[in-house]
Design an enzyme around this catalytic site. Structure first.
Site, PDB file in Angstrom:
ATOM      1  N   ALA A 294       0.868  -1.185   0.000  1.00 22.60           N
ATOM      2  CA  ALA A 294       0.000   0.000   0.000  1.00 22.60           C
ATOM      3  C   ALA A 294       0.895   1.221   0.000  1.00 22.60           C
ATOM      4  O   ALA A 294       1.708   1.387   0.913  1.00 22.60           O
ATOM      5  CB  ALA A 294      -0.903  -0.003   1.228  1.00 22.60           C
ATOM      6  N   GLU A 295       0.753   2.086  -1.008  1.00 26.99           N
ATOM      7  CA  GLU A 295       1.758   3.136  -1.171  1.00 26.99           C
ATOM      8  C   GLU A 295       1.732   4.168  -0.056  1.00 26.99           C
ATOM      9  O   GLU A 295       2.679   4.950   0.073  1.00 26.99           O
ATOM     10  CB  GLU A 295       1.669   3.796  -2.552  1.00 26.99           C
ATOM     11  CG  GLU A 295       0.415   4.561  -2.849  1.00 26.99           C
ATOM     12  CD  GLU A 295      -0.545   3.745  -3.697  1.00 26.99           C
ATOM     13  OE1 GLU A 295      -0.588   2.511  -3.500  1.00 26.99           O
ATOM     14  OE2 GLU A 295      -1.259   4.342  -4.523  1.00 26.99           O
ATOM     15  N   ASN A 296       0.701   4.167   0.782  1.00 24.00           N
ATOM     16  CA  ASN A 296       0.763   5.054   1.942  1.00 24.00           C
ATOM     17  C   ASN A 296       1.777   4.574   2.973  1.00 24.00           C
ATOM     18  O   ASN A 296       2.145   5.331   3.868  1.00 24.00           O
ATOM     19  CB  ASN A 296      -0.615   5.197   2.593  1.00 24.00           C
ATOM     20  CG  ASN A 296      -1.295   3.878   2.883  1.00 24.00           C
ATOM     21  OD1 ASN A 296      -1.492   3.081   1.963  1.00 24.00           O
ATOM     22  ND2 ASN A 296      -1.633   3.613   4.129  1.00 24.00           N
ATOM     23  N   SER A 336       8.187   4.069   0.273  1.00 22.14           N
ATOM     24  CA  SER A 336       7.158   3.333  -0.451  1.00 22.14           C
ATOM     25  C   SER A 336       7.311   3.501  -1.964  1.00 22.14           C
ATOM     26  O   SER A 336       7.200   2.524  -2.721  1.00 22.14           O
ATOM     27  CB  SER A 336       5.790   3.845  -0.006  1.00 22.14           C
ATOM     28  OG  SER A 336       4.778   3.070  -0.565  1.00 22.14           O
TER      29      SER A 336
END
Lengths: 470, 470
Positions: A294-296, A336
């Site tokens: 998850a790029e967060n 990320s």
């Protein structure tokens, strides 16, 4: 050095007209520094430039409140618009009261990080061949084009931490580090609000996520949004069971598109799933040796959770509250996007407005959307991972989303490897899309008639989910 | 995904002639991946390129063992030589058997980080006007010159972690993260040796320092160096009490130079102290509201510790074992040099071979040194912090170290703000050094006669440490 201020109002007291402010927080309503934002609203400074991943869609939580209060004249964002949601930001842009710059999320955090690192500019593959590259220098490295991006410096950063000590050392929780460290680094004055403020020494050195050297002021959060409120602020998701009809017959359901897509993911890989149908793919990866990114800032998340299992700091980039799996890790957005841009993801699954026969992708802007919502997509497609697009075969106007040439602004050039729709599975091989499978109940001729793209049809075309359907 | 290999030998079995290998570890003997290095030595691959901060000075611990075994043909390092220590690396360079590239430490880690982040190149102020800039593109941003540095990619990275799980998630201890994360990111195959290997899920997500996505293989460390051995491998330090004589009279002792320097550090600031006399400055900052920054990755360290208090992961960039103070934080070298290059340090205190009247600094190479030991100095002076140079007034050949023009290679251009020697305190004001203080027992005329630099002499010149001496 005691950086604790008595109130959010005190902490932003010197914030004046014309200031540039980076505002942490993610998506619609995740972990915005709402106490500080309300203080800036009360402060009343105008002509502000706001830098953010998104301003959110609720004026009681996110940076949107400063736009609603007419304090902003320019915004620098990754997401300025979402389909179906129109906020004061889009209205003011349409009215010419607010200007904006759209920046891919990974580029945004690296430009801010560069600003804090004394790096004035860097080259990146993100956004090459898209409107993001307009007016920017293009230079080739290793035979591939890259664009020059300059550092971002801001006057203030507004951060949201879980714990802070009096030296400004910060701890975040779960996937909520995201943009905070890079925004702090870009700032002349970083101001953090924290759920808890502790004495110096109470945060062990190895648990400090952002050293206090990057943080000038600390206040205690006074504005709290519960997980239930967050959940409520999310737009309702379309059900997995929805299927569209073509020629009076149903195509694959959204869930079935996801199911077929999951079969394309190799074991032992790390995958990023975008919003919409891609998010559903996760449901079919349970028990598989696949880690979700998850790029967060979470590697290793599991399925969606029910209302009473929600942890406010465990969400994916689509804003879904999630569980995590054993072996998960948390990190910030810079790290990320290193994973994404650096090619560490085996596959990226995204939705799309349009895909054309050159493999170009358009998934962030339409004529109806003001600004657009590029988010992290341009960074995710820039890393050379296998890019799988999942979407309905035709749009709401009944035009084919598989096109000869995209008419919407591009997200990436010649980047799409596989397309899975409710009617077909196509794989781009030697620069041409090959029709590998079609939905059960449809003929090749029917699918081709519904497809406005030159497609290579091999001698044998399979049936999607044949095993599951049989 | 189970990344654990049975042995270091297995983990490096595919490492072949001509490979490029980044080797973590710091300074003389801190936390090198010795088990993996011994396996590479046993493997016997030749014509290797080694990338490292330093190769160490002991062939049983650091990358130096591969040089001693004639496996390397090229090295890319920050420190290839130290005064008084000549290793196989310098001998092979002198003999033309080994080539080298000297890279400032902060540039080294950011080039590696860029390699892992899909960033092909970036501009940096580090090294402008020095031999590091030779042949590199210079470009102005904000009116200041910067040089273009390209990403580093390596085939393998050899890492040293405290704990690893089977997914490759790594934990480091104390100041020993340093180069590991950036080297892992630059690598096609990162191989970590760890003191402890645990099952998936045993490292909590927020305690993962380097997510497993960056790590391909994990082995258990079999080569252990005790703190006592580390300590033994350090060159003996010169005592603080040592004072040099000029005209038959003692100048300030090394400790007194440090004491006067400490008085220049403002309260509430963060300071980086280099090796030598600068390290002694820390002794005079005890109890002051000043945080010490060690570029290996510690903010907030205290004094040196005695032999029985040594923690092998608590050391500063000079290799001194240290204590930490409440409010300390640990981080990697990339973050550390963000602090320096980004201008977050109020002051930097370094030693020097030469300072000239243009404020130029030469402190990394002499004709006697092969290669030189630039370390992090070029990055530390590039951030615009107040730069204080502490040194003896004259060198071992009795030449003034304050010069009209440096004859040694430059570390930085027009960067020196203050010089504190055993004879004088000079401050560069409006582009000219002003003689503010002289050592007790000396006249202005005596000091000027010992100084080969044009110096402005104000009407009143103070006495160094007058308060302490009185």
């Amino acid at each position: 050095m005691d950086k604790v201020f008595a109130s959010a109002e005190d902490a932003v007291a010197d914030l004046a007209d014309g200031a540039t402010i980076a505002i942490a927080g993610f998506g619609v309503a995740h972990r915005f520094p709402s106490s500080l934002l309300k203080a800036v609203r009360a402060n009343g400074a105008r002509n502000l430039t706001l830098v953010a991943n998104s301003l959110g869609t609720r004026g009681d939580i996110g940076g949107l409140m400063l736009v609603e209060n007419h304090q902003a004249s320019h915004i620098v964002v990754s997401i300025s618009a979402r389909p179906g949601i129109r906020t004061a930001a889009e209205n003011q842009i349409a009215a010419g009261e607010l200007t904006y710059e759209l920046v891919p999320q990974g580029t945004l955090v690296d430009r801010c990080r560069a600003g804090g690192a004394g790096i004035p500019a860097f080259y990146t593959p993100t956004g090459v061949g898209t409107p993001i590259a307009d007016g920017k220098e293009v230079r080739y490295f290793g035979g591939k084009p890259h664009i020059l991006e300059e550092a971002i410096h801001v006057d203030y950063a507004l951060l949201k931490a879980q714990r802070a000590d009096r030296l400004g050392n910060l701890q975040f929780r779960g996937g909520s580090q995201n943009l905070n460290p890079s925004f702090a680094k870009a700032a002349r004055v970083a101001i953090a609000e924290a759920e808890e403020i502790v004495e110096i020494g109470e945060i062990p050195p190895h648990e400090v996520d952002l050293p206090g050297i990057f943080v000038s002021r600390v206040v205690k959060s006074t504005s709290h949004v519960t997980a239930a409120e967050w959940q409520a602020s999310r737009a309702p998701r379309r059900a997995a069971e929805v299927a569209r009809s073509y020629n009076g017959k149903p195509g694959l359901t959204r869930g079935q598109i996801a199911q077929r897509t999951a079969q394309l993911i190799p074991d032992g890989s790390v995958v990023n799933l975008g919003s919409g149908i891609p998010t559903l793919v996760g449901n079919y990866l349970n028990g598989r040796d696949v880690l979700l990114h998850a790029e967060n800032g979470i590697l290793g998340y599991g399925g969606s959770v029910s209302q009473d299992e929600i942890d406010p700091d465990l969400y994916n980039a689509s804003g879904e509250f999630i569980s995590i799996v054993p072996g998960a890790s948390f990190f910030d957005s810079v790290t990320s996007f290193e994973m994404a841009r650096g090619g560490r993801l085996a596959a990226v699954v995204l939705g799309a407005f349009q895909v054309d026969q050159a493999g170009n992708l358009a998934n962030y802007a339409t004529p109806e959307l003001i600004g657009g919502g590029v988010g992290g997509a341009m960074d995710l497609v820039a890393g050379g991972s296998t890019l799988i697009i999942t979407m309905e075969h035709r749009d709401s106007h009944d035009h084919s989303k598989l096109m000869r040439s995209c008419s919407y602004p591009l997200t990436g050039v010649a980047c799409v490897d596989v397309v899975v729709t409710d009617l077909a599975l196509l794989r781009r091989t030697d620069g041409q899309f090959v029709l590998e499978e079609i939905a059960p109940g449809f003929s090749v001729a029917e699918v081709l008639a519904l497809t406005d793209m030159d497609v290579k049809v091999p001698a044998s075309v399979g049936t999607m989910l044949a095993a599951a359907v049989a």
